[in-house]
Scaffold this motif. Structure first.
Motif, PDB file in Angstrom:
ATOM      1  N   ILE A 251      55.295  18.520  33.647  1.00 55.74           N
ATOM      2  CA  ILE A 251      54.156  18.706  34.552  1.00 55.74           C
ATOM      3  C   ILE A 251      54.023  17.470  35.453  1.00 55.74           C
ATOM      4  O   ILE A 251      53.853  17.566  36.671  1.00 55.74           O
ATOM      5  N   LEU A 252      54.123  16.285  34.847  1.00 51.45           N
ATOM      6  CA  LEU A 252      53.971  15.036  35.597  1.00 51.45           C
ATOM      7  C   LEU A 252      55.156  14.775  36.529  1.00 51.45           C
ATOM      8  O   LEU A 252      54.980  14.269  37.644  1.00 51.45           O
ATOM      9  N   LEU A 253      56.358  15.102  36.089  1.00 49.68           N
ATOM     10  CA  LEU A 253      57.542  14.896  36.932  1.00 49.68           C
ATOM     11  C   LEU A 253      57.476  15.763  38.186  1.00 49.68           C
ATOM     12  O   LEU A 253      57.713  15.282  39.306  1.00 49.68           O
ATOM     13  N   MET A 308      49.688  32.596  37.744  1.00 47.91           N
ATOM     14  CA  MET A 308      51.154  32.631  37.740  1.00 47.91           C
ATOM     15  C   MET A 308      51.723  31.884  36.542  1.00 47.91           C
ATOM     16  O   MET A 308      51.191  30.846  36.134  1.00 47.91           O
ATOM     17  N   ALA A 309      52.803  32.403  35.978  1.00 50.70           N
ATOM     18  CA  ALA A 309      53.496  31.698  34.902  1.00 50.70           C
ATOM     19  C   ALA A 309      54.016  30.371  35.440  1.00 50.70           C
ATOM     20  O   ALA A 309      54.490  30.301  36.583  1.00 50.70           O
ATOM     21  N   PRO A 310      53.914  29.275  34.661  1.00 49.99           N
ATOM     22  CA  PRO A 310      54.305  27.951  35.160  1.00 49.99           C
ATOM     23  C   PRO A 310      55.706  27.888  35.767  1.00 49.99           C
ATOM     24  O   PRO A 310      55.899  27.299  36.836  1.00 49.99           O
ATOM     25  N   ILE A 347      50.645  21.807  48.617  1.00 53.17           N
ATOM     26  CA  ILE A 347      50.216  20.654  47.822  1.00 53.17           C
ATOM     27  C   ILE A 347      48.829  20.892  47.234  1.00 53.17           C
ATOM     28  O   ILE A 347      48.551  20.521  46.089  1.00 53.17           O
ATOM     29  N   MET A 348      47.938  21.519  48.000  1.00 57.35           N
ATOM     30  CA  MET A 348      46.602  21.844  47.500  1.00 57.35           C
ATOM     31  C   MET A 348      46.704  22.730  46.258  1.00 57.35           C
ATOM     32  O   MET A 348      46.046  22.484  45.235  1.00 57.35           O
ATOM     33  N   THR A 349      47.537  23.747  46.331  1.00 53.51           N
ATOM     34  CA  THR A 349      47.717  24.671  45.209  1.00 53.51           C
ATOM     35  C   THR A 349      48.368  23.969  44.023  1.00 53.51           C
ATOM     36  O   THR A 349      47.980  24.173  42.864  1.00 53.51           O
ATOM     37  N   MET A 350      49.344  23.129  44.306  1.00 56.46           N
ATOM     38  CA  MET A 350      50.052  22.396  43.253  1.00 56.46           C
ATOM     39  C   MET A 350      49.107  21.463  42.510  1.00 56.46           C
ATOM     40  O   MET A 350      49.180  21.332  41.277  1.00 56.46           O
ATOM     41  N   ILE A 354      48.349  21.477  38.515  1.00 50.55           N
ATOM     42  CA  ILE A 354      48.615  20.311  37.670  1.00 50.55           C
ATOM     43  C   ILE A 354      47.368  19.890  36.906  1.00 50.55           C
ATOM     44  O   ILE A 354      47.407  19.660  35.692  1.00 50.55           O
ATOM     45  N   SER A 355      46.246  19.751  37.606  1.00 52.61           N
ATOM     46  CA  SER A 355      45.017  19.308  36.955  1.00 52.61           C
ATOM     47  C   SER A 355      44.581  20.286  35.868  1.00 52.61           C
ATOM     48  O   SER A 355      44.164  19.887  34.776  1.00 52.61           O
ATOM     49  N   TYR A 356      44.703  21.583  36.150  1.00 51.28           N
ATOM     50  CA  TYR A 356      44.313  22.617  35.183  1.00 51.28           C
ATOM     51  C   TYR A 356      45.143  22.514  33.907  1.00 51.28           C
ATOM     52  O   TYR A 356      44.603  22.478  32.787  1.00 51.28           O
ATOM     53  N   HIS A 357      46.454  22.449  34.042  1.00 47.96           N
ATOM     54  CA  HIS A 357      47.336  22.436  32.875  1.00 47.96           C
ATOM     55  C   HIS A 357      47.331  21.092  32.150  1.00 47.96           C
ATOM     56  O   HIS A 357      47.456  21.042  30.924  1.00 47.96           O
TER      57      HIS A 357
END
Length: 443
Positions: A251-253, A308-310, A347-350, A354-357
């Motif tokens: 997730i972080l990468l 969506m699935a990750p 980027i907004m969606t990403m 990221i924050s959610y997961h």
């Protein structure tokens, strides 16, 4: 729960106020142009941003650990004060000596990075844990959506006003109306957006002081030392946990790759807009249009991130980003704005994804530290791409005449590097992910 009810929660309300005012920079629409008008070069601009990123790398995780042990509010308050000081430096620096200007901007970047590191993770952890204490942590994506809409609404005003403040013709009319001597060049008006940002910084200070946190009692110097040691231990333990937890690591990468590449480009978007022949006065309208799109599409971004699935989500966003950078590299006049808008939506969606997961898979006791690792990995990437781009642009520009450089042909030619850089690292991380996932399912 309605948005109005969410805003009744004190720490959430002031978290939203802090975030929206902290990033309300009137000079952002002309960020690169501002630096160049102060007398810096494009290579110096890129390297100063490397210094900014390096400062955050050094301060990010320790600050997050201090937030978890010494108190999150203290770091948010300190961050807002340091931010005020760093903006004041460039608001009042004399421009007669280029070397002195560079040194002041160098210190400014260090303080800016420090302020960013102090707040990173601490403000978000304060708000999230307040929700968790009330059993409402499931509302966090809604909070992020509200934050996005508020920040975008503020950004509409800031970008429109900031770009207008930097347009000589517009300001000449304003000066004439006020009975003042009309400015002749952007150097005559370049500090005005900085002064406006300095005023808004006081709102961030107010929001930081208004947050609430149960005080951490530190009765003696011995216990302070123990708390610092506990912070360092928490940092090391969190680092081990991140590296040994593939879900969080990947997730972080992916976050770092998407975020630092886009941030490097968007940091230079004023130079990009100028290179594709867009007048400065329209920079604000573009920025306002972006903010309006963010408001309209914030809900769609949240639904995509949650539904969506990750694996599918990351693959789709990766391919879309590659296509977008390729389109940007073509340097199309006027129409080149479209891929810049698409990049911002990606980027907004990403970021919501990221924050959610990440928050979903992190325990409360080290949440600020993990979120600081998020910032750390972004800034490692940002420092890397900043150095590479500064070096690449310096070499590339040597192949062009002064006339071509004035026409920004060399800058347009340098943009293809974003496509190759992102594509290479995205494929490299994905191959690494593929082999790890075969051994044991990550997502």
């Amino acid at each position: 729960m309605t948005s109005k009810e969410i805003l009744q929660i004190r720490n959430v309300r002031y978290f939203l106020m802090f975030r929206s005012s902290y990033f309300a920079r009137f000079y952002y629409p002309v960020f690169t142009l501002l630096y160049l008008d102060y007398g810096l070069t494009l290579s110096q601009f890129a390297m100063l941003n490397v210094v900014w990123a390096a400062t955050i790398v050094l301060a990010e995780v320790p600050s997050g650990a201090f937030a978890d042990t010494l108190g999150r509010k203290r770091l948010v308050v300190l961050s807002s004060i340091v931010m005020f000081i760093e903006i004041a430096m460039i608001a009042f620096v004399p421009t007669g000596n280029p070397t002195f200007v560079f040194v002041v901007f160098l210190i400014n970047r260090v303080l800016s990075g420090l302020a960013m590191a102090l707040a990173s993770g601490a403000d978000e952890a304060l708000a999230y844990d307040t929700l968790k204490q009330q059993g409402k942590e499931a509302l966090w994506p809604r909070v992020l959506q509200i934050q996005l809409r508020i920040a975008s609404s503020v950004s509409i005003v800031v970008t429109l006003v900031g770009a207008a403040m930097y347009d000589v013709n517009f300001m000449a009319s304003a000066y004439q109306f006020l009975g003042l001597a009309e400015p002749e060049t952007t150097q005559d008006i370049m500090r005005i957006p900085v002064y406006a940002t300095l005023f808004v910084a006081m709102v961030a200070i107010y929001a930081a002081f208004s947050m609430r946190e149960e005080k951490k009692v530190i009765p003696s110097s011995e216990s302070k030392l123990a708390s610092i040691m506990a912070s360092m231990k928490l940092t090391l333990n969190t680092a081990k946990w991140v590296l040994s937890t593939p879900y969080v690591l990947f997730i972080l990468l992916y976050y770092s790759l998407f975020e630092h590449t886009s941030r490097m480009f968007l940091t230079m978007n004023s130079q990009y807009y100028r290179a594709i022949d867009i007048p400065i006065i329209y920079f604000g309208f573009i920025g306002a249009g972006i903010s309006l799109l963010q408001i309209i599409l914030a809900g769609q971004s949240r639904r995509l991130a949650e539904s969506m699935a990750p694996k599918t989500f990351i693959a789709v966003m990766g391919l879309a980003t590659m296509a977008t950078y390729y389109w940007i590299s073509l340097g199309w006049s006027i129409y080149g704005v479209i891929p810049a808008l698409i990049l911002i939506f990606i980027i907004m969606t990403m970021n919501i994804f990221i924050s959610y997961h990440l928050n979903k898979n992190t325990e409360s006791h080290n949440r600020a530290t993990v979120l600081s690792f998020k910032g750390l990995m972004f800034n490692l990437g940002y420092g890397l791409i900043g150095m590479l781009y500064a070096y690449y642009y310096k070499l590339l520009s040597q192949n062009y005449t002064e006339e071509q450089i004035e026409q920004h042909i060399d800058f347009i030619a340098s943009l293809s590097s974003f496509f190759y850089y992102f594509t290479f690292l995205f494929l490299a991380i994905s191959v690494f992910f593929y082999f790890k996932d075969k051994k044991q399912a990550i997502f």
